[in-house]
Write a protein that holds these residues in place. Sequence first.
Motif, PDB file in Angstrom:
ATOM      1  N   ARG A  28      38.448  39.269  41.262  1.00  0.00           N
ATOM      2  CA  ARG A  28      37.067  38.800  41.082  1.00  0.00           C
ATOM      3  C   ARG A  28      36.733  37.840  42.238  1.00  0.00           C
ATOM      4  NH1 ARG A  28      34.110  34.255  41.011  1.00  0.00           N
ATOM      5  NH2 ARG A  28      35.712  33.191  39.809  1.00  0.00           N
ATOM      6  N   GLU A  29      37.370  36.687  42.214  1.00  0.00           N
ATOM      7  CA  GLU A  29      37.088  35.683  43.253  1.00  0.00           C
ATOM      8  C   GLU A  29      37.461  36.197  44.652  1.00  0.00           C
ATOM      9  OE1 GLU A  29      36.225  32.004  42.650  1.00  0.00           O
ATOM     10  OE2 GLU A  29      35.875  32.117  44.805  1.00  0.00           O
ATOM     11  N   HIS A 213      39.621  25.245  37.951  1.00  0.00           N
ATOM     12  CA  HIS A 213      39.375  26.233  39.009  1.00  0.00           C
ATOM     13  C   HIS A 213      39.117  25.406  40.264  1.00  0.00           C
ATOM     14  CE1 HIS A 213      37.465  30.081  40.452  1.00  0.00           C
ATOM     15  NE2 HIS A 213      36.702  29.267  41.145  1.00  0.00           N
ATOM     16  N   HIS A 215      38.836  24.915  44.463  1.00  0.00           N
ATOM     17  CA  HIS A 215      38.621  25.545  45.768  1.00  0.00           C
ATOM     18  C   HIS A 215      39.301  24.762  46.883  1.00  0.00           C
ATOM     19  CE1 HIS A 215      36.220  29.217  45.450  1.00  0.00           C
ATOM     20  NE2 HIS A 215      35.983  28.757  44.230  1.00  0.00           N
ATOM     21  N   MET A 249      41.170  29.618  47.287  1.00  0.00           N
ATOM     22  CA  MET A 249      41.763  29.052  46.078  1.00  0.00           C
ATOM     23  C   MET A 249      43.217  28.661  46.355  1.00  0.00           C
ATOM     24  SD  MET A 249      39.340  30.135  44.229  1.00  0.00           S
ATOM     25  CE  MET A 249      40.081  29.370  42.813  1.00  0.00           C
TER      26      MET A 249
HETATM   27 ZN   LIG Z   1      35.426  30.009  42.603  1.00  0.00          ZN
END
Ligand SMILES: [Zn+2]
Length: 392
Positions: A28-29, A213, A215, A249
């Motif tokens: 997804r990311e 989550h 970054h 990430m």
């Molecule tokens: Zn993200």
Amino acid sequence: LGLLNDSEPVRRSLDLPRKVLVKDITLREGFGSGLFGIGVEEMTKIAEKLDEMNFPAIQIEFRGHSDDVKRNFKIIKEHVVKAKLDIINLCFSKDWKEILDAATEVGVDSVCYSLPCSELEKKNSLRSESEAFERIVEAVEYGRGIGLETHLHIMDAPRTDIAFIKKACRTAIDTKVDGVGISDTWGVASPAAWRYLVGEVKKVTLDKPFSIHCHNDFGQALANTLAGVEAGADNVDASINGYGERSGMPSLDEVVAALTMLYGMETGIKLDRMVELYRLFEELTGIPTATTKPLVGKYAFSYHYDSRFTAYHVDPLLILPFSPKVVGNEPTILFTRYSGPVVLEEKLRNLKLEVTTDRIPHLLERAKQQLLREKKPFLTDQDIKALVWQIS
Ligand SMILES: [Zn+2]
């Protein structure tokens, strides 16, 4: 590993959860990076591998609700046996309910609602806090109503009012959400600030599953993920090679290895298959992994000095942090301009090349000359074979 990691004064300063669930979000990311254009066939192979390795949850791109989106998801779903398949949902978008309906039709297990409510967002979207609270209740109830496990994520949490984050999480919990969490969407939190923020929000979310989550805009994604776990977060997002929007990430191998080996925590994930996963990813996407990438890089456990070789054969842990086998990797020995006869002879043995002892100094000299002349970092096996052929 480190003597201090497990020591009483260090442990006392942490609020570690009992177990951490690592969710892979590559599918997804990872697309957010704009760097790989794989199709459903490749996505399925990656999901299958993650499932075999016991990743408990895999997030899949589910954009829109067309027949194509549904068909692709179904194909992946058919190949995944154990892992929960998760999607994100922007619950302020026009068609958020249609997307969820489509998702349940094809067997999505859980949804993570992404809620933007920073000061900047509020000004930009002219959305009030009360609208946000109403939407949280509606979204959680809707998701639960159609049988999905529901989670709420507050986006851009470091730039959002803490009182709002707490109230939003409490509202979701009172509506029986399955988990709450916060995102450092633009990677702006320092590890200390992130640890504080997770601890602060957890004061009102108590023992609800808490996800983070992080970054990597300042290169702190792994540090922040671990800082969040130190403050009690028990669900973390990571992706293969850290691929995600912009600089991405935390890398999932590094997250799993750090949790397991530096914190002694249980993730259930088969760490010894990481290299296998990365090689598959390289093959499917055509994007090579950096050779010096920690843990899974080809040269992550390389050495080239004679003294290192000698020590390695006394005890590998004299020159390595742990056995590369733990992550499915292996040590690599390189012949460089700084290597001596010991490394050279080992290379010859590995290549099954016979050179008499009296010829070694000459070969060593030739090898070093070649490295300097060609400005090469190390000689390949082919180079060494050619040199031996030349002197014999
Ligand atoms: Zn993200």
